[in-house]
Structures are given as C-alpha cells and as structure tokens.
Design an enzyme around this catalytic site. Structure first.
Site, PDB file in Angstrom:
ATOM      1  N   CYS A  61     -10.284  35.326   1.339  1.00  0.00           N
ATOM      2  CA  CYS A  61     -11.156  35.295   0.168  1.00  0.00           C
ATOM      3  C   CYS A  61     -12.534  35.867   0.475  1.00  0.00           C
ATOM      4  O   CYS A  61     -13.242  36.300  -0.428  1.00  0.00           O
ATOM      5  CB  CYS A  61     -11.302  33.859  -0.341  1.00  0.00           C
ATOM      6  SG  CYS A  61     -11.999  32.700   0.857  1.00  0.00           S
ATOM      7  N   ASN A  62     -12.916  35.888   1.745  1.00  0.00           N
ATOM      8  CA  ASN A  62     -14.256  36.350   2.105  1.00  0.00           C
ATOM      9  C   ASN A  62     -14.291  37.698   2.808  1.00  0.00           C
ATOM     10  O   ASN A  62     -15.368  38.244   3.032  1.00  0.00           O
ATOM     11  CB  ASN A  62     -14.950  35.314   2.990  1.00  0.00           C
ATOM     12  CG  ASN A  62     -15.464  34.140   2.193  1.00  0.00           C
ATOM     13  OD1 ASN A  62     -15.820  34.281   1.032  1.00  0.00           O
ATOM     14  ND2 ASN A  62     -15.477  32.975   2.797  1.00  0.00           N
ATOM     15  N   ARG A  63     -13.148  38.254   3.182  1.00  0.00           N
ATOM     16  CA  ARG A  63     -13.173  39.518   3.921  1.00  0.00           C
ATOM     17  C   ARG A  63     -11.836  40.244   3.829  1.00  0.00           C
ATOM     18  O   ARG A  63     -10.771  39.622   3.703  1.00  0.00           O
ATOM     19  CB  ARG A  63     -13.528  39.274   5.389  1.00  0.00           C
ATOM     20  CG  ARG A  63     -12.441  38.569   6.196  1.00  0.00           C
ATOM     21  CD  ARG A  63     -12.874  38.290   7.636  1.00  0.00           C
ATOM     22  NE  ARG A  63     -13.954  37.316   7.665  1.00  0.00           N
ATOM     23  CZ  ARG A  63     -15.201  37.608   8.069  1.00  0.00           C
ATOM     24  NH1 ARG A  63     -15.495  38.821   8.481  1.00  0.00           N
ATOM     25  NH2 ARG A  63     -16.130  36.678   8.066  1.00  0.00           N
ATOM     26  N   HIS A  94     -17.583  41.924  16.919  1.00  0.00           N
ATOM     27  CA  HIS A  94     -17.333  41.449  15.557  1.00  0.00           C
ATOM     28  C   HIS A  94     -16.079  40.581  15.513  1.00  0.00           C
ATOM     29  O   HIS A  94     -16.087  39.491  14.918  1.00  0.00           O
ATOM     30  CB  HIS A  94     -17.179  42.640  14.612  1.00  0.00           C
ATOM     31  CG  HIS A  94     -16.847  42.239  13.208  1.00  0.00           C
ATOM     32  ND1 HIS A  94     -17.785  41.782  12.317  1.00  0.00           N
ATOM     33  CD2 HIS A  94     -15.649  42.211  12.554  1.00  0.00           C
ATOM     34  CE1 HIS A  94     -17.193  41.488  11.168  1.00  0.00           C
ATOM     35  NE2 HIS A  94     -15.906  41.744  11.288  1.00  0.00           N
ATOM     36  N   GLU A 153     -16.764  27.207  10.784  1.00  0.00           N
ATOM     37  CA  GLU A 153     -15.493  26.768  10.191  1.00  0.00           C
ATOM     38  C   GLU A 153     -14.323  27.286  11.012  1.00  0.00           C
ATOM     39  O   GLU A 153     -14.419  28.303  11.715  1.00  0.00           O
ATOM     40  CB  GLU A 153     -15.407  27.217   8.734  1.00  0.00           C
ATOM     41  CG  GLU A 153     -15.474  28.731   8.526  1.00  0.00           C
ATOM     42  CD  GLU A 153     -14.113  29.380   8.481  1.00  0.00           C
ATOM     43  OE1 GLU A 153     -13.112  28.660   8.472  1.00  0.00           O
ATOM     44  OE2 GLU A 153     -14.067  30.619   8.470  1.00  0.00           O
ATOM     45  N   THR A 154     -13.205  26.597  10.925  1.00  0.00           N
ATOM     46  CA  THR A 154     -12.048  26.930  11.771  1.00  0.00           C
ATOM     47  C   THR A 154     -10.916  27.621  11.022  1.00  0.00           C
ATOM     48  O   THR A 154      -9.987  28.120  11.652  1.00  0.00           O
ATOM     49  CB  THR A 154     -11.487  25.644  12.418  1.00  0.00           C
ATOM     50  OG1 THR A 154     -11.129  24.709  11.380  1.00  0.00           O
ATOM     51  CG2 THR A 154     -12.544  24.992  13.306  1.00  0.00           C
ATOM     52  N   GLN A 201      -6.316  32.273  10.061  1.00  0.00           N
ATOM     53  CA  GLN A 201      -6.063  33.494   9.302  1.00  0.00           C
ATOM     54  C   GLN A 201      -5.956  34.706  10.222  1.00  0.00           C
ATOM     55  O   GLN A 201      -5.154  35.616   9.984  1.00  0.00           O
ATOM     56  CB  GLN A 201      -7.172  33.680   8.270  1.00  0.00           C
ATOM     57  CG  GLN A 201      -7.134  32.624   7.170  1.00  0.00           C
ATOM     58  CD  GLN A 201      -8.411  32.553   6.358  1.00  0.00           C
ATOM     59  OE1 GLN A 201      -9.485  32.926   6.839  1.00  0.00           O
ATOM     60  NE2 GLN A 201      -8.314  32.071   5.137  1.00  0.00           N
ATOM     61  N   ALA A 247      -0.798  25.266  -3.812  1.00  0.00           N
ATOM     62  CA  ALA A 247      -0.395  24.257  -2.824  1.00  0.00           C
ATOM     63  C   ALA A 247      -0.544  24.792  -1.407  1.00  0.00           C
ATOM     64  O   ALA A 247       0.142  24.343  -0.490  1.00  0.00           O
ATOM     65  CB  ALA A 247       1.053  23.817  -3.082  1.00  0.00           C
ATOM     66  N   MET A 304      -5.901  25.986   1.623  1.00  0.00           N
ATOM     67  CA  MET A 304      -7.203  25.653   1.050  1.00  0.00           C
ATOM     68  C   MET A 304      -7.098  24.485   0.075  1.00  0.00           C
ATOM     69  O   MET A 304      -7.941  23.587   0.074  1.00  0.00           O
ATOM     70  CB  MET A 304      -7.791  26.886   0.353  1.00  0.00           C
ATOM     71  CG  MET A 304      -9.150  26.623  -0.299  1.00  0.00           C
ATOM     72  SD  MET A 304     -10.413  26.053   0.862  1.00  0.00           S
ATOM     73  CE  MET A 304     -10.846  27.625   1.631  1.00  0.00           C
ATOM     74  N   ILE A 305      -6.072  24.478  -0.766  1.00  0.00           N
ATOM     75  CA  ILE A 305      -5.879  23.369  -1.699  1.00  0.00           C
ATOM     76  C   ILE A 305      -5.594  22.080  -0.945  1.00  0.00           C
ATOM     77  O   ILE A 305      -6.089  20.997  -1.303  1.00  0.00           O
ATOM     78  CB  ILE A 305      -4.748  23.681  -2.699  1.00  0.00           C
ATOM     79  CG1 ILE A 305      -5.196  24.762  -3.683  1.00  0.00           C
ATOM     80  CG2 ILE A 305      -4.304  22.430  -3.447  1.00  0.00           C
ATOM     81  CD1 ILE A 305      -6.358  24.358  -4.575  1.00  0.00           C
TER      82      ILE A 305
END
Length: 427
Positions: free
Chosen positions: A58-60, A103, A118-119, A124, A194, A197-198
């Site tokens: 979601c972020n990259r 990076h 965060e882990t 991912q 499900a 993240m949820i």
C-alpha cells in the site's frame, strides 16, 4: 565467449513510495498478487535485465533488478501500468549499487516505512523474494541482496529498540476512532477483507471490546475463520450494501482493483442511520472506498496517507535508536559491497587458475616424455622448474616492460601487492 563481470552485477532499484507519490498515483502503479508472476517473467526478459523482483504494497511499488539499463526498466514499468514515462518518472527514485542496497536494507529494517520500525514490510519483502524465486527471476545478485536484507533487519530488531514504540496503522486507526466516539465499546465494527492488515486491525479493535465485530470477505470460509477468533460474525462482500447502516466503524483492506464501497451505498446507509456519524478507514491500494465518500458530512474517512502524521508520533523519542539502526545498515552495505566485489572477481580468478593449470600440465607432460626417454630425473626437475617460472612470469614481465610511463608506477605497485613483494614501507 568472454563476458565482462561488471555487466553481470549491476544492482538497480526503481520505485515509488509514500514519500514520493500520493495515494492516487501509488494505486495506479501497484501490482496485484495475481499480476506478479506474469510481470516478473516479462521484466526479466527486458533487454539488459538478468534478474528481477517486485515489491508492491500500500505504501510502495519497487522493482529490484540486476540490470544494465535503468531507462529500459522504467519504460517497461510505465508501459505495464499503462502510464506515460514522464508521468511515472516524476515520482520515481532510481538507485544503483551501494545506494540501492542501502535502500533495500532500510526498507527491510522498517527505517523507510511510514511507521518507522514496523515489521509488516519485512514479511512483504519475504513474499516478494518468494514470488521472484517461484517465477524463476531470482539470481545470484538478488538472492544475496535479500538474504543480507533479512539479516540486517534481524540485527536491527535484536540490537536496537526501534520497533518498541512504533505506532501501527491499526493502532492509529483506533486512536482516531476514540476521538470520534466516546467509547469504542459502544460501537459496531465491520472489517472488510480477511488479510494480514485486517487481522492486525481486528486484534487492536477487539482489545477495546466493541459491542460487535463482523468480517466481510469474498469467501465466507476465510471470513468465518478470522471472525471466530474474536467472537464475531462473518458475511460475504455482496451483503455490505444491505447491512452497511448497522456499523459505526468500517475498516477495509482488500486486493480489489475497484472500489467495494461507493458514495451512493454510503449515502443510503447514512439515511438509514438518521445521519449518525460513521468512521471509515481505507487501508487498501487501490482504494476500497470511493474518494467521493469523504465529501459526505457525516462520514469521517481516512486513507493510509491521512494516517501518516499519527503514525509518525514517537519518532523523536527514538532518534538514538534510529541512528544506531542506520549504523547497522551502513555496516550491512559495506559487507554486501565486499561480497559483490568478490563475486565480480570470480570469472577472473577462474580464468587465472585455468591459465596457470594449462601451463603446468603442458610442462609436466613434456617432462614425463623426457623422463620416459631416459633423461636424468634431477636435470628434468631443474629444467621443469625453470620452464614453469619462465612461463608464469612471461605475461606479467612483458606487460611491465611495455607499459607506458604513466602506467608503470601503478602496475609495479599492483604487482608487488599481488605477489606480496617487499616495499619501501615493509623492507
């Protein structure tokens, strides 16, 4: 055919993240899990690319390649996502070699995340490495990169407290909900999806003991499995439109390519609720909730970008830990650089061994023939030693003698170092 080693080990990272691109851009450029296998195969066939891995969250969205031509990779990326190259390039970072490995290690350690420490990103990255391996696009360079990235992440987690005060997306969501409602315990909560993240969000919200929890998913079996852990109820995604009005809090994170909750659906729910406020968190990329929903006066809709300020709280108090983690990353980069350099030398070392072995075998075969012809063994050994010495030294001596004046000093120094000959410093 002789291949230049430097052409085989060129680490390249092309990507966008929450710092370089807004959510609207990130969702256009993201890859779904279903797309990854085909995309990896195509990327690995781009001219100049010999290895490839794709990280898309979601972020990259990041492309990790062993590649000679960054422009060719960028062109492929833009074409794959159906966007003009210029549009993609304005949000893109392009990193090579040491900067690329730094990076990767910072990403794995959680230093490049919206939530520092965060882990989830580590898992991912492991998924991306596994997908590349399954697709056959992983090679020596990327295998070494990801292996060391995971080691650096483990070291950072073990030797620093960088993750001890991190505020996750889930924790940030419940903080926002508590600002709107007097007590989450009086609320009915709907989780859409499900996945991991949820599951994380449900764990945080369940701790606040809401009056009910419902999990909606495309497959009822998976929804039931997650809902059962929290004493909740399961339902299908198709039922959301008829039941949305029941819920005070909606948290969504699916892999859907189209919005699941539209403005019209929310408007009908608000009328049924007599405009009682509704709190919504959309953690999906692409978005699960239409952006226009935010225009409704009784809805408080937050996306991953909206949560950024909250999740960054506590960073100042961890500056010392972050500095220590950056030091561990730097050490990892130096180690990886040395490893890449050693791999680059492998073909040269192999050729040198083969060259000297051919000389030795040739001279040994000649000596055996002379021995069979009755020559004196002592004289043969002396002659063999002289011939080997002459053959081994012929090429380097010829190179030294024919070198241009501006090359002689460098070649002489290199020769002394290679053969560990005495120098003015150690005589």
């Amino acid at each position: 055919m002789r291949v230049r080693p430097t052409a085989q080990m060129k680490l390249l990272v092309l990507g966008i993240n929450h710092q370089t691109a807004p959510l609207a851009v990130r969702e256009r450029l993201a890859f779904t899990p279903a797309e990854l296998e085909g995309a990896l195969g195509e990327l690995a066939r781009v001219k100049g690319v010999s290895e490839a891995a794709i990280v898309s969250t979601c972020n990259r969205t990041e492309l990790y390649c062993n590649a000679r031509d960054a422009d060719a990779v960028l062109g492929w990326f833009a074409a794959q996502r159906g966007r003009p190259v210029d549009e993609v390039a304005q949000h893109l970072y392009r990193l090579e070699d040491d900067e690329a490995s730094r990076h990767a290690f910072r990403v794995a350690a959680g230093l490049d995340s919206m939530v520092v420490g965060e882990t989830q990103i580590l898992g991912q990255l492991k998924d991306a490495e596994r997908a590349a391996r399954d697709a056959g696009s992983m090679g020596v360079l990327l295998n070494g990169l990801f292996k060391r990235a995971f080691q650096v992440a483990k070291t950072v987690r073990t030797e620093t407290k960088i993750g001890s005060a991190s505020v996750s997306m889930a924790a940030a969501s419940i903080k926002l909900a508590e600002r709107l409602f007097a007590s989450v315990a009086d609320c009915k909560v709907l989780f859409v999806g499900a996945g991991e993240m949820i599951e994380l969000c449900a764990t945080h919200f369940a701790a606040a003991q809401p009056c009910s929890i419902v999990v909606a998913n495309r497959t009822l079996e998976r929804a039931e499995a997650l809902a059962g852990r929290f004493g909740g109820e399961a339902m299908l995604l198709n039922d959301i439109s008829t039941r949305l009005a029941e819920f005070d809090i909606v948290v969504s994170s699916t892999a859907s390519q189209l919005p699941i909750i539209g403005k019209g659906m929310v408007e009908r729910a608000l009328r049924a609720r007599k405009h009682k406020p509704m709190f919504m968190v959309d953690l999906a990329v692409p978005r699960d909730v239409e952006g226009e929903v935010a225009e409704l006066s009784d809805v408080y809709l937050y996306t991953v970008d909206d949560l950024s300020e909250i999740v960054r709280q506590g960073v100042a108090s961890r500056e010392g830990e972050i500095e220590a983690a950056e030091g561990l990353v730097d050490a990892g980069v130096a180690e990886f650089h040395q490893w890449v350099a050693s791999r680059t030398l492998v073909p040269t070392i192999r050729e040198l061994r083969d060259h000297t072995d051919r000389i030795a075998r040739h001279e040994l075969a000649r000596a055996k023939k002379r021995l069979a012809a009755g020559d004196d063994p002592a004289e043969l050994l002396e002659r063999l030693t002289e011939q080997l010495t002459a053959k081994f030294l012929h090429a380097p001596l010829a190179t030294l003698n024919s070198a241009a004046p501006d090359e002689q000093e460098l070649l002489a120094a290199a020769t002394r170092r290679l053969h560990r000959l005495p120098t003015e410093d150690n005589e």
